[in-house]
Every structure is written in C-alpha cells, then in structure tokens.
Design a protein around this motif. Structure first.
Motif, PDB file in Angstrom:
ATOM      1  N   ARG A   1      59.621 -53.011 -52.046  1.00  0.00           N
ATOM      2  CA  ARG A   1      59.169 -53.970 -51.038  1.00  0.00           C
ATOM      3  C   ARG A   1      60.196 -54.067 -49.895  1.00  0.00           C
ATOM      4  NH1 ARG A   1      58.948 -59.751 -52.513  1.00  0.00           N
ATOM      5  NH2 ARG A   1      59.230 -58.927 -54.623  1.00  0.00           N
TER       6      ARG A   1
ATOM      7  N   GLY B   1      64.933 -59.996 -42.105  1.00  0.00           N
ATOM      8  CA  GLY B   1      63.641 -60.234 -42.723  1.00  0.00           C
ATOM      9  C   GLY B   1      63.634 -61.410 -43.678  1.00  0.00           C
TER      10      GLY B   1
ATOM     11  N   ASP C   1      60.139 -50.734 -47.880  1.00  0.00           N
ATOM     12  CA  ASP C   1      58.965 -50.633 -47.011  1.00  0.00           C
ATOM     13  C   ASP C   1      59.132 -51.513 -45.775  1.00  0.00           C
ATOM     14  OD1 ASP C   1      57.823 -48.884 -48.810  1.00  0.00           O
ATOM     15  OD2 ASP C   1      56.522 -50.371 -49.733  1.00  0.00           O
ATOM     16  N   TRP C   2      59.638 -52.738 -45.979  1.00  0.00           N
ATOM     17  CA  TRP C   2      59.801 -53.656 -44.846  1.00  0.00           C
ATOM     18  C   TRP C   2      60.835 -53.109 -43.871  1.00  0.00           C
ATOM     19  CZ3 TRP C   2      63.559 -56.217 -42.278  1.00  0.00           C
ATOM     20  CH2 TRP C   2      63.136 -57.188 -41.356  1.00  0.00           C
TER      21      TRP C   2
ATOM     22  N   GLN D   1      59.977 -51.877 -40.078  1.00  0.00           N
ATOM     23  CA  GLN D   1      60.570 -52.629 -38.969  1.00  0.00           C
ATOM     24  C   GLN D   1      61.454 -51.733 -38.102  1.00  0.00           C
ATOM     25  OE1 GLN D   1      59.582 -55.842 -38.601  1.00  0.00           O
ATOM     26  NE2 GLN D   1      60.537 -55.751 -36.590  1.00  0.00           N
TER      27      GLN D   1
ATOM     28  N   MET E   1      63.617 -61.863 -50.254  1.00  0.00           N
ATOM     29  CA  MET E   1      62.656 -61.352 -51.228  1.00  0.00           C
ATOM     30  C   MET E   1      63.198 -61.505 -52.642  1.00  0.00           C
ATOM     31  SD  MET E   1      61.516 -57.814 -49.310  1.00  0.00           S
ATOM     32  CE  MET E   1      60.869 -57.824 -47.647  1.00  0.00           C
TER      33      MET E   1
END
Length: 249
Positions: A229, A210, A232-233, A237, A213
C-alpha cells in the motif's frame, strides 16, 4: 540558465564539504556532553538545514511541502522515495530526532562518520541482508521507544527518475511490530538533483507527505499488504509530481 551556474554548483560543493568538515570537528568536541535530542539538533539538524539553505541560495533548489497535516504526533517509521542526496538533508532537518538506516561504510569516513556515530544511526551491512533485517528490527524498535523517528528508504539506494526499485518490507515490519504506522513520503528531487553526475537544475522540489498507514496485525500477510500500500501510494504520487515538474518546465 546562467553561464555562471556551473561555478555556483562548484561553490555549493566546496562550501558543503568545508562546512561538513568544520562542523564535524566542532561536534566531536561538544556533542558527547549533550542529551540525545540536543545532540541530534546540534549535530544533524543544524548542518542539514545549512545544506538545504546552500542548495536554495546557490543553485536555486527551492521546495514546497504538502500534507503536513498527516504527520502523527508520535514518531513512527518514515518510508520515503530515494532519488538524490537532497531528501536525505531535508528529511533529517524536518523531522527530529531522527534515526536513519544507512550503510555501515559511511561510519568509516573520517570526521563525518565519527560525528554520525554520535546520533545513533542504524548502520547495516548490505552484503548480509538477513543480518541487516534483524538489526533494523531490533535497533529500530529501540529508537522508536526512545521517541525517535526512523527513516527508511525502502528501495535501499538512490533510484533514477522514472524508475522504481523493489521495496523492502523491513520498514513495514518494524512499524507493525511496534504498533505504529508508516508515514509515506514522495518527492521529485531527482529531477533537479540527479543521481548521477554533479549537475543540478534550479526549480521547486515538491515534497508530499501521505496519510499514515497502519497494518491490520503483525502477521506477514498484513505486513506485506501495508508495504504494498505504501509502495503504490509513493510510486503513484512520484509520477504525478514528476509530470507536474515537466509541465512547468
């Protein structure tokens, strides 16, 4: 699936164990005289590539990687989903040099543990979580300054397919304090290499890297937001990758 497939799995485990034993003996003799980067490549990266190759050749565990363009040029903290042993092999071979947070008991395993000690893992005591957090913060920061990636499985242990573990904030806090991002990684390896049992299923493991971040600051609220964050990603995914694998089967 071939009737010979269980025999191929047994052969895989035999060669994996034999290669680990033989390679650890070689490493204990040669590796202490190498620099850290060369030692990592020699001790960890080469054998983990061998493990991934054995999985692909004997039991059909292929893989595809998406999102390589998201990998920062400077090593940072990797937060990855943990479903199986496969991703430990793969990530240790893909990123180098890499320091992994692992349970202290692994270093007591004859030969294997002794070889692991040569590549500076962050070996924590899971029975003392407060001390473990301090250790990850201190040693993780040192490893980042030395130019190593720090791999953390924030769920702490392997979680079966379809389930989600609680994400520790240690990786997000480490990245925020170092002024570096976290790199979230999702995959569906557990669908082909389950947590429980010796069984395997041939197929293509999807690995998705990803976007890096960043935390807005080192404040606890900013760390918590970054961790959420990333969680959640990764979870979203993973669900997509698992559904894709079901549709393809």
């Amino acid at each position: 699936m071939s009737l010979l497939y269980p025999l191929r799995i047994a052969l895989f485990y035999f060669l994996l164990a034999f290669s680990a034993f033989a390679w650890c003996l070689v490493c204990l003799v040669c590796a202490p005289f190498m620099s850290f980067r060369m030692r990592y490549r020699f001790v960890v990266q080469n054998w983990c590539r061998c493990a991934v190759w054995l999985g692909r050749s004997l039991i059909g565990l292929r893989y595809q990687v998406q999102g390589t363009e998201n990998i920062p040029t400077r090593p940072c903290v990797i937060l990855a989903k943990h479903q199986s042993t496969w991703e430990t092999f793969f990530l240790s071979a893909y990123f180098e040099p890499l320091t992994q947070v692992l349970k202290r008991e692994l270093l007591r395993v004859p030969f294997f543990g002794w070889a692991m000690m040569l590549v500076r893992p962050i070996a924590i005591d899971r029975d003392n979580p407060k001390a473990a957090l301090r250790q990850v913060a201190k040693q993780g920061h040192e490893r980042l300054e030395q130019g190593a990636w720090v791999l953390i499985f924030p769920e702490g242990t392997r979680v079966p397919v379809g389930q989600q573990g609680k994400f520790s904030r240690s990786g997000a806090a480490l990245a925020a304090n170092a002024g570096l991002p976290v790199l979230p990684i999702a995959h569906n390896a557990g669908m082909f290499w389950p947590k429980a049992g010796w069984g395997k299923r041939p197929g293509t493991i999807q690995v998705c890297i990803g976007p890096a971040m960043h935390a807005d600051s080192e404040a606890p609220r900013a760390v918590a937001e970054l961790n959420q964050r990333a969680e959640d990603w990764i979870n979203a995914q993973v669900q997509i990758l698992e559904q894709q694998a079901r549709n393809a089967s």
